[in-house]
Design a protein around this motif. Sequence first.
Motif, PDB file in Angstrom:
ATOM      1  N   ALA A  93      -9.290  39.795  12.397  1.00  0.00           N
ATOM      2  CA  ALA A  93      -7.766  40.214  12.591  1.00  0.00           C
ATOM      3  C   ALA A  93      -7.308  39.040  13.634  1.00  0.00           C
ATOM      4  CB  ALA A  93      -8.219  41.440  13.548  1.00  0.00           C
ATOM      5  N   ARG A 158      -6.430  45.943  19.191  1.00  0.00           N
ATOM      6  CA  ARG A 158      -5.095  46.000  18.838  1.00  0.00           C
ATOM      7  C   ARG A 158      -4.224  45.485  19.845  1.00  0.00           C
ATOM      8  NH1 ARG A 158      -2.044  49.264  15.044  1.00  0.00           N
ATOM      9  NH2 ARG A 158       0.106  48.187  15.027  1.00  0.00           N
ATOM     10  N   TYR A 160      -0.145  45.134  21.487  1.00  0.00           N
ATOM     11  CA  TYR A 160       1.130  45.308  21.365  1.00  0.00           C
ATOM     12  C   TYR A 160       2.034  44.632  22.138  1.00  0.00           C
ATOM     13  CZ  TYR A 160      -1.476  49.714  19.851  1.00  0.00           C
ATOM     14  OH  TYR A 160      -2.473  50.489  18.967  1.00  0.00           O
TER      15      TYR A 160
END
Length: 160
Positions: A93, A158, A160
Amino acid sequence: MSGEFVSLSAAPHCEPLTESGGGAHHRPARIGASGHAIRRVGSCRPAGLGRVEKARTAQRFTEQVFRLLLEVVDHRRPVQQLRGVVTERVFAAVRTMLCEDLVPGRESGSATLVRVRLTPDGPEAAEAFAVYRRGLRTLAIAGRVEWSRGNWHLVAMRMY
């Protein structure tokens, strides 16, 4: 730093051991009423301390891996340095984010980690939340760390 709140763990204790075997935080033995030193028999750890130590190592690991992650996405470190601390899925990722230039807020400057919080999810896992800054922007990282093969690993992430 007017009004700015920084929440990271304390720096590691780096003083050398003294001749008695303890560092600066070494306490002498307690002296009882008879004038003799009182020594503990058996384990010197109170019950449950292993859990506390594991939580502390998880906190330190998460802070270090998030700093490393920010340095990698800022091109200050090579992506290969993530290999030992993240799973293959997270590694892929991050590589995709770098190849596709999908890093949030990169145009705002270098990233600086501000705060890291963990929410335990059993004895060997925790949900991780971090706040970081890029220029005037405040952004976030969410992830999960798990204890496996004798080490902590970032298994989900993740930005942001």
